[in-house]
Design a protein around this motif. Structure first.
Motif, mmCIF file in Angstrom:
data_model
loop_
_atom_site.group_PDB
_atom_site.id
_atom_site.type_symbol
_atom_site.label_atom_id
_atom_site.label_comp_id
_atom_site.label_asym_id
_atom_site.label_seq_id
_atom_site.Cartn_x
_atom_site.Cartn_y
_atom_site.Cartn_z
ATOM 1 N N MET A 1 0.874 -1.070 -0.156
ATOM 2 C CA MET A 1 -0.063 -0.028 -0.068
ATOM 3 C C MET A 1 0.790 1.330 0.120
ATOM 4 S SD MET A 1 -3.193 0.759 2.650
ATOM 5 C CE MET A 1 -4.068 -0.480 2.130
ATOM 6 N N GLU B 1 -4.034 -4.794 4.346
ATOM 7 C CA GLU B 1 -3.865 -4.265 3.219
ATOM 8 C C GLU B 1 -4.007 -4.984 1.975
ATOM 9 O OE1 GLU B 1 0.247 -3.512 1.985
ATOM 10 O OE2 GLU B 1 1.226 -5.302 2.646
ATOM 11 N N THR C 1 -0.113 2.398 7.888
ATOM 12 C CA THR C 1 -0.811 1.413 7.418
ATOM 13 C C THR C 1 -0.426 0.121 8.357
ATOM 14 O OG1 THR C 1 1.143 1.045 5.772
ATOM 15 C CG2 THR C 1 -1.236 1.858 4.922
ATOM 16 N N TYR D 1 -10.409 4.145 4.866
ATOM 17 C CA TYR D 1 -10.068 3.186 4.171
ATOM 18 C C TYR D 1 -11.359 2.311 3.681
ATOM 19 C CZ TYR D 1 -5.157 3.562 5.671
ATOM 20 O OH TYR D 1 -4.114 4.175 6.134
#
Length: 636
Positions: A239, A374, A349, A387
């Motif tokens: 990511m 991810e 992340t 997200y």
């Protein structure tokens, strides 16, 4: 608004041998249009008959077992969600001509635009010029191919439901695999486009590198020659960092790699034997047959997201929602779709696992592949720290389609010789170090004075240096390159100086050498143009320094903090020093001096005010006024 249903679109292929079509819901082979355009899955309507040439490669593979073969080690470029695809570099002809090709496991033919193309778009690199390659030969008409009687040459044609198409002739030439490969250039058949329409016309990448099963596949051709073992591997970036690595041929695999059986007869696509999904350690109440509908569970590098049959998707969605009840649900980035998104998660992340559950894929052999967040989430393009689920319903189609998001930061080995696919979770930007592999002796494509068995040595870069860098007589005035980041212009503004400092550090140059040339706003981020200048005005950059800078950019060795989101570096160019006259260099100074003389009668405060205004004008951070919407791929 729900995503469109998933009927099988008509896709007609007329090729010298059977061709696989990539199933591309949101991305794949074409230049990407709007991020919200997530079309349904597209598969060929007519598959190859049992006696087609698709079956012939398997009869040629037995002699490869137990032998040690070299491999082609290559870099992947671009980013799955920003571009919609990954590309690699191939060189065709003698002398070699470079091309950026989309890596696609769902397609077999490899093709590039030809110089005599009647209708081809403007792509990343110049078109292939057969007349300038001393090793090019057309594929003459034969009983196995469609023939252009006027040319006496084999042709291929691909037509797609949304009116995109690619057609051209088949040629044969030396194909080279870059400076990291131990595999020397090989003669291979490829498509030379003379017509492309629709989204194929507008894509940035030059063409397609087909890795599917079939005689025209670059993998099958190399296997048929006996130069590589019947295997290839892809490792996609995560990511934070795009790019990745690719290997044609066998390689040493980690002992803890997880494997799934892949039935070459089950469907024309690379499939896995998926039986169960677990969310947060709890199995979904689904029959194993749910993942075996139609084409089965297909793994396709040309697809961005993952698409499940309706029953499986609803169960997966419900399980995820139970696990993240504490998170605030928000609207997705595109109002045309009911994306499932969550806010207040944070940009880091590495902390996603504390908010989202792990997802396990259980195969028929009992082995389990654990996916981190991810592998099923993508960043919200309009809300920081938010997200969205990257797994969707595949309409009414019972096929399970697993795109690149599922295998982020994961080495995937397509072991076709043993009918299995392996998975190993890793940081793909550090793949060679994690596998404890040293770089192979770098080889270059042959020049007009070399043969396919001769190699030249150069710095460890997967792409050749520009000719200016290779020539010691050339003076280098500056190196320019582009950077695409998922951050928008307003986010970048307060961080521009800090970003320049990090880039200078990563390129091992002085901060005064890094100059920001401009910023263009994109729908999914920003495009930044940079320049690296010599240490002092009037000087030049040494060839060795330029080679090192370009190598770092091309090999994705420039790694920035998470603060700057997802990013990639592209389009690097070398420019000569300025050759201006004394007056051209200093006319501004003369004008300023004259103006100061004329204004000598002004008060000190007036002059100070004028100077402050000039400083503000010169130093203000300004984005480029022209805004081009970022595009996303449509399926063929």
């Amino acid at each position: 608004m729900a995503r469109p249903s998933s009927p099988i679109h008509v896709a007609i292929f007329i090729l010298c041998s059977s061709t696989l079509q990539s199933a591309l819901p949101t991305t794949g082979l074409l230049s990407p249009p709007h991020r919200g355009a997530r079309p349904p899955m597209v598969l060929p309507l007519i598959l190859s008959p049992p006696n087609s040439s698709r079956a012939s490669p398997y009869s040629r593979r037995r002699h490869l077992q137990g032998s040690v073969k070299p491999n082609a080690r290559m870099s992947l470029h671009d980013d799955l969600l920003l571009n919609g695809y990954y590309t690699t570099r191939l060189w065709i002809g003698t002398p070699p001509q470079k091309f950026s090709l989309i890596v696609d496991t769902g397609s077999t033919v490899t093709y590039v635009p030809c110089s005599n193309c009647d209708q081809c778009g403007k792509h990343q690199d110049p078109q292939f010029r057969p007349e300038e390659s001393s090793t090019y030969q057309p594929v003459k008409c034969n009983i196995d191919c469609n023939c252009d009687d006027n040319r006496g040459q084999c042709v291929y044609e691909r037509q797609y439901a949304e009116m995109s198409s690619s057609s051209g002739v088949l040629g044969e030439d030396l194909i080279s695999f870059g400076n990291l490969s131990e595999l020397p250039p090989q003669r291979s058949v490829f498509g030379c486009e003379n017509l492309e329409t629709g989204d194929l016309y507008s894509q940035h990448a030059d063409g397609i590198m087909g890795l599917g099963r079939g005689d025209l596949s670059i993998v099958d051709q190399l296997v048929g020659k006996g130069v590589i073992s019947d295997s290839f591997s892809l490792c996609y970036g995560g990511m934070e960092i795009g790019g990745g690595a690719m290997v044609l041929g066998g390689m040493s695999l980690p002992s803890d790699m997880v494997f799934s059986y892949s039935d070459p007869v089950r469907s024309p696509y690379y499939n896995i034997d998926l039986k169960e999904l677990h969310v947060g350690g709890k199995p979904l109440s689904l029959s194993p047959d749910i993942f075996d509908g139609k084409y089965g569970s297909v793994l396709d590098s040309g697809t961005t997201y993952a698409y499940l049959p309706e029953e499986a998707f609803l169960a997966f969605k419900e399980a995820i929602m139970k696990e993240v009840q504490s998170l605030k649900k928000i609207r997705g980035p595109d109002p045309n779709y009911n994306d499932i998104c969550f806010s207040s998660v944070g940009r880091n992340t590495s902390q996603l696992s504390s908010s989202f559950p792990a997802v396990d894929m259980v195969f028929g052999n009992g082995q389990k592949l654990t996916l981190s967040p991810e592998n099923y989430l993508f960043r919200h393009s309009k809300v920081q720290g938010a997200y969205c689920l990257g797994i969707f319903q595949n309409g009414k189609d019972p096929t399970t389609l697993l795109g690149g998001i599922i295998v982020r930061n994961m080495l995937v080995t397509y072991d076709r010789e043993h009918s299995k696919i392996g998975f190993w979770k890793t940081n793909c930007s550090e793949l060679w170090e994690r596998l404890h592999l040293s770089s192979p002796s770098p080889t270059l494509p042959p020049t007009s004075n070399t043969t396919a068995n001769q190699t030249n040595h150069l710095a460890p870069s997967s792409v050749p240096m520009p000719p200016e860098v290779d020539s010691p007589e050339t003076q280098i005035g500056q190196i320019t390159f582009d950077m695409f980041t998922s951050m928008n212009v307003s986010e970048l503004k307060p961080l521009s100086v800090e970003l320049a400092q990090f880039i200078a550090h990563q390129l091992d140059v002085n901060i005064t050498q890094v100059h920001l040339l401009g910023v263009t706003a994109k729908v999914n981020g920003s495009l930044i143009k940079w320049a690296v200048l010599p240490v002092s005005p009037g000087k030049s950059i040494s060839n060795s320094s330029a080679m090192e800078i370009i190598s770092r950019l091309s090999e994705n060795l420039v790694q920035l903090p998470e603060t700057f989101g997802s990013y990639r570096f592209t389009e690097w160019h070398v420019e000569p020093p300025e050759t201006r006259t004394w007056w051209q260099k200093h006319y501004q100074l003369v004008i300023v001096a004259t103006a100061v003389t004329l204004l000598v009668g002004l008060s000190a405060s007036g002059v100070w005010l004028l100077w402050r205004q000039r400083q503000k004008t010169f130093n203000a951070y300004k984005p480029v006024d022209t805004i081009f919407p970022e595009q996303e791929l449509q399926p063929l």
